[in-house]
Design a protein around this motif. Structure first.
Motif, PDB file in Angstrom:
ATOM      1  N   ALA A 246       6.464  -2.426 -10.947  1.00 53.96           N
ATOM      2  CA  ALA A 246       5.683  -2.568 -12.248  1.00 53.96           C
ATOM      3  C   ALA A 246       4.707  -1.348 -11.998  1.00 53.96           C
ATOM      4  O   ALA A 246       4.355  -0.783 -11.059  1.00 53.96           O
ATOM      5  N   CYS A 247       4.564  -0.691 -13.457  1.00 50.61           N
ATOM      6  CA  CYS A 247       3.563   0.136 -13.613  1.00 50.61           C
ATOM      7  C   CYS A 247       2.144  -0.298 -13.011  1.00 50.61           C
ATOM      8  O   CYS A 247       1.567   0.641 -12.347  1.00 50.61           O
ATOM      9  N   ASP A 248       1.872  -1.511 -13.374  1.00 47.83           N
ATOM     10  CA  ASP A 248       0.695  -1.909 -12.871  1.00 47.83           C
ATOM     11  C   ASP A 248       0.420  -1.894 -11.170  1.00 47.83           C
ATOM     12  O   ASP A 248      -0.721  -2.122 -10.749  1.00 47.83           O
ATOM     13  N   TYR A 249       1.412  -1.928 -10.355  1.00 46.40           N
ATOM     14  CA  TYR A 249       1.463  -2.249  -9.107  1.00 46.40           C
ATOM     15  C   TYR A 249       0.848  -0.708  -8.553  1.00 46.40           C
ATOM     16  O   TYR A 249       0.245  -0.804  -6.949  1.00 46.40           O
ATOM     17  N   GLY A 250       0.758   0.287  -9.041  1.00 50.24           N
ATOM     18  CA  GLY A 250       0.080   1.476  -8.715  1.00 50.24           C
ATOM     19  C   GLY A 250       0.888   2.145  -7.831  1.00 50.24           C
ATOM     20  O   GLY A 250       0.173   3.268  -7.033  1.00 50.24           O
ATOM     21  N   ASN A 251       2.211   1.823  -7.331  1.00 48.76           N
ATOM     22  CA  ASN A 251       2.683   2.461  -6.316  1.00 48.76           C
ATOM     23  C   ASN A 251       4.233   3.109  -6.694  1.00 48.76           C
ATOM     24  O   ASN A 251       5.186   3.275  -5.964  1.00 48.76           O
ATOM     25  N   GLU A 252       4.479   3.253  -8.029  1.00 48.07           N
ATOM     26  CA  GLU A 252       5.920   3.538  -8.668  1.00 48.07           C
ATOM     27  C   GLU A 252       6.182   5.117  -8.104  1.00 48.07           C
ATOM     28  O   GLU A 252       7.354   5.231  -7.578  1.00 48.07           O
ATOM     29  N   ALA A 253       5.379   5.798  -7.836  1.00 42.35           N
ATOM     30  CA  ALA A 253       5.767   7.092  -7.443  1.00 42.35           C
ATOM     31  C   ALA A 253       6.047   7.277  -6.038  1.00 42.35           C
ATOM     32  O   ALA A 253       7.032   7.820  -5.544  1.00 42.35           O
ATOM     33  N   GLU A 254       5.541   6.401  -5.198  1.00 45.51           N
ATOM     34  CA  GLU A 254       5.899   6.209  -3.893  1.00 45.51           C
ATOM     35  C   GLU A 254       7.270   5.321  -3.917  1.00 45.51           C
ATOM     36  O   GLU A 254       8.054   5.730  -2.760  1.00 45.51           O
TER      37      GLU A 254
ATOM     38  N   ALA B   9       0.722  -1.320   0.174  1.00 41.49           N
ATOM     39  CA  ALA B   9       0.018  -0.200  -0.025  1.00 41.49           C
ATOM     40  C   ALA B   9       0.981   1.407   0.198  1.00 41.49           C
ATOM     41  O   ALA B   9       1.896   1.071   0.424  1.00 41.49           O
ATOM     42  N   SER B  10       0.366   2.234  -0.590  1.00 40.26           N
ATOM     43  CA  SER B  10       1.149   3.475  -0.801  1.00 40.26           C
ATOM     44  C   SER B  10       1.865   3.933   0.311  1.00 40.26           C
ATOM     45  O   SER B  10       3.120   4.366   0.537  1.00 40.26           O
ATOM     46  N   ASP B  11       1.134   3.945   1.382  1.00 42.65           N
ATOM     47  CA  ASP B  11       1.744   4.538   2.739  1.00 42.65           C
ATOM     48  C   ASP B  11       2.819   3.509   3.324  1.00 42.65           C
ATOM     49  O   ASP B  11       3.733   4.030   4.249  1.00 42.65           O
ATOM     50  N   ASP B  12       2.783   2.340   2.948  1.00 45.80           N
ATOM     51  CA  ASP B  12       3.784   1.618   3.509  1.00 45.80           C
ATOM     52  C   ASP B  12       5.010   1.468   2.644  1.00 45.80           C
ATOM     53  O   ASP B  12       6.106   0.775   3.107  1.00 45.80           O
TER      54      ASP B  12
END
Ligand code: A2P
Length: 326
Positions: free
Chosen positions: A46-54, A24-27
């Motif tokens: 991966a792009c698809d994991y949705g957390n690359e910015a974090e 999760a983003s916060d983690d």
């Protein structure tokens, strides 16, 4: 045993990486910080994991602290299914690089041998599996793009110095054989699901014989699939008697026995955990060895049980029949 795999081009892939799927983003920042402290130098994004910015924020913080430098790390990411057209491959990588705050990747992989309709970044990112998540029965829209087209664009990324190595995920022997028939740059790495319930011995042998390193995802088996409703109670390897017996003999945890089996058979592994003590546990694999009999008894657990199968979850979750391994 070395804790790295030497690839044909000379680069060294650390055998244990941190899988970033479902963090999760916060983690992300605390987990990557703890992982670096525990000795991880390989991160599987991966792009698809949705957390690359974090992940990018975490890497910035790590570099600023001066604990490790960029060249000390191995960073993998993956091209998503909606970006398989030649003209979308480089922009997709550049978006990933921007999010990660990096100017190159160590490894870029085609995430699935599945091409889906293009979705512009500004419409939705990451785009996920379905074309329109708001319609009553969201579904995937496959498009016909030869893998050769995508691969040639991947080769250009390497030639441009944007990625050190290129590879694929979720390919079987036939797809790899086809890819090898035209690749000017052969895939350095194949990433697939592998654990004692899905040993894939023939695929591993094929890769060994063709100088393709293998990374096992979900190397602990069912664990990450319980929360997704994709594994049945009773499928956890941690409770298997044979694994617990071996663990007691070596004074290790069952997870360490499963992961040691993975690295001892020559694959890299990318177990995910957000718990510092498990992060340490999962990388402490290089000061003990399983006997041939122990390796064989883990191999014998094989049931060809695949948890991450688009032929199953495609229909269940995304109203689309999308078999790829059959
Ligand atoms: P957690 O993050 O709570 O530790 P994957 O198969 O995607 O690599 O995920 C591994 C799964 O197994 C996660 O759910 C993770 O949960 C859990 N896990 C990771 N390491 C261990 C361990 N050493 N012992 C028990 N569970 C683990």
């Amino acid at each position: 045993m070395s804790d790295k795999i030497k690839l044909p081009g000379g680069h060294e892939l650390p055998k244990v990486g941190l899988g970033l799927w479902k963090i999760a983003s916060d983690d992300v920042v605390p987990t990557i910080t703890a992982a670096i402290e525990a000795g991880y130098r390989h991160f599987d994004s991966a792009c698809d994991y949705g957390n690359e910015a974090e992940v990018g924020d975490a890497l910035q913080q790590v570099f600023q602290k001066g604990e490790v430098k960029r060249e000390d790390l191995w960073i993998t990411s993956k091209l998503w299914n909606t970006y398989h057209r030649a003209e979308h491959v480089r922009p997709a990588l550049e978006k990933t690089l921007m999010d990660l705050h990096l100017d190159y990747l160590d490894l870029y992989l085609i995430h699935f041998p599945i091409s889906l309709k293009f979705i512009p970044f500004e419409e939705r990112y990451p785009p996920g599996w379905v074309t329109d998540p708001d319609e009553p029965h969201p579904h995937m829209e496959p498009v016909s793009i030869p893998i050769q087209e995508t691969w040639e664009a991947m080769q250009e990324l390497k030639e441009a110095g944007l990625v050190k190595e290129i590879g694929v995920c979720n390919f079987n022997c036939s797809l790899l054989r086809d890819l090898l028939s035209y690749a000017k740059i052969p895939p350095a790495v194949l990433q697939v699901e592998m654990h004692p319930l899905l040993t894939q011995e023939k695929l591993l042998r094929f890769c060994n014989e063709n100088d393709i390193a293998v990374t096992a995802f979900s190397p602990l088996g069912a664990l990450s699939y319980f929360s997704l409703g994709m594994a049945n109670p009773g499928e956890s390897l941690l409770e298997q008697e044979v694994i617990n017996t071996i663990a007691a003999r070596h004074d290790r945890t069952p997870a360490q026995i499963i992961l040691r089996w993975g690295v001892q058979r020559g694959t890299a592994i990318v177990p995910k955990s957000t718990h510092p003590e498990r992060l340490r546990e999962n990388i402490s694999l290089f000061d003990f060895e399983l006997t041939e009999e122990e390796m064989a008894s883990l191999n014998d657990l094989n049931e060809n049980r695949r948890f991450n199968d688009p032929g199953e979850f495609g229909e269940a979750a995304f109203n689309t029949f999308m078999p790829i391994y059959e």
